[in-house]
Design an enzyme around this catalytic site. Structure first.
Site, PDB file in Angstrom:
ATOM      1  N   LYS A  61       0.525  -0.787   0.056  1.00  0.00           N
ATOM      2  CA  LYS A  61      -0.288   0.327   0.013  1.00  0.00           C
ATOM      3  C   LYS A  61       0.514   1.345  -0.110  1.00  0.00           C
ATOM      4  O   LYS A  61       2.371   1.375   0.834  1.00  0.00           O
ATOM      5  CB  LYS A  61      -0.952   0.175   1.047  1.00  0.00           C
ATOM      6  N   ASP A 101      -7.238   4.335  -5.495  1.00  0.00           N
ATOM      7  CA  ASP A 101      -7.709   3.966  -4.130  1.00  0.00           C
ATOM      8  C   ASP A 101      -8.622   5.612  -3.808  1.00  0.00           C
ATOM      9  O   ASP A 101      -8.464   6.221  -5.064  1.00  0.00           O
ATOM     10  CB  ASP A 101      -6.423   3.603  -3.041  1.00  0.00           C
TER      11      ASP A 101
END
Length: 283
Positions: A61, A101
């Protein structure tokens, strides 16, 4: 550098959590709330999400506390280019494959990919979520929202029921929320809520396909706020965020199903109790 020529400083991260199954894989988030702790948690969670697909992908991430909200296209582009000038040395198709995202959609992915291509002098699939004109995949934007609804449909089928006729609460108004709403509409459900960081709208008549198209233009093109939906449609009521509350009032409406589609850890104990009290049988 912003449009006024002032230097702005933001902190960027990339967490490469686990590559036991394949290259690190996970999104980039641009939001003021981003910090090292949140991204470590999300990267850890991504490892298991990716493993469940049975595809050869690890988990990672990344992102930055840069806030694209209210920024011009040029400001967003300059930040994406600066971010990639450091990130490019850590990623690659066989090493780490970032995606979008919160705050990172096709526009941002395009800016990032353009700088990666310039720095590495190669056209390669190092980012997912690209536009179709530069190597993107069909139905990629719909995948998360559609997948959520398909999963819910299988869950409710175990009770010999379907989503048809069900009233649904959906949070968020970005990519995931939009396509969750779209698929719910296709399956005959009625979506009555959407939200963003400023508040939420409740439309008792339902957010049908025509209204959803307005939301897509509002959020994806004009990059406006969800409050404008209530200004346009008289059937909708807008409620602003109240930081003093210990729960999210969006989840305190009569409904059958709830689809958290905004961010992580959206539902606390009070929200869960409110949903049970209001007849929600599926989250």
């Amino acid at each position: 550098m912003d449009d006024q020529g002032e230097i702005q400083v933001n902190r960027g991260f990339r967490i490469e959590m686990n590559s036991a199954l394949g290259p690190y894989k996970g999104g980039l988030r641009f939001h003021p709330s981003v910090n090292l702790g949140i991204l470590k948690f999300l990267a850890f969670e991504q490892v298991f999400k990716n493993a469940l697909t049975t595809l050869p992908m690890g988990g990672g991430k990344g992102g930055s506390d840069f806030d694209p909200k209210g920024k011009s296209d040029n400001e967003v582009m300059r930040f994406c280019h600066s971010f990639m000038c450091e990130l490019f040395r850590h990623i690659g198709p066989d090493t780490d494959v970032p995606a979008g995202d919160i705050g990172v959609g096709a526009r941002e992915i395009g800016f990032l990919f353009g700088m990666y291509k310039k720095l590495r002098n190669e056209f390669t699939g190092v980012l997912t979520g690209k536009g179709l004109n530069w190597g993107g995949s069909l139905i990629r934007p719909e995948a998360t929202g559609y997948g959520s609804v398909y999963f819910a449909a299988e869950m409710i089928a175990t009770r010999k029921e379907s989503l048809e006729g069900k009233t649904c609460l959906v949070s968020g108004s970005g990519n995931v929320a939009q396509f969750t709403t779209e698929k719910l509409n296709e399956l005959g459900a009625k979506v009555v809520t959407l939200s963003d960081s400023s508040g939420y709208i409740y439309d008792e008549k339902g957010i049908d396909s025509k209204k959803l198209e307005y939301v897509k233009v509002l959020k994806n093109v004009r990059r406006g706020r969800v409050k404008e939906y209530a200004d346009k449609y008289s059937s909708a009521a807008y409620t602003a965020v109240d930081p003093a509350l210990d729960h999210n009032p969006l989840w305190n409406h009569k409904a059958d199903c709830a689809f958290p589609s905004a961010t992580q850890n959206e539902i606390n104990g009070k929200d869960a109790q409110n949903m049970v009290n209001n007849g929600v049988i599926l989250v």
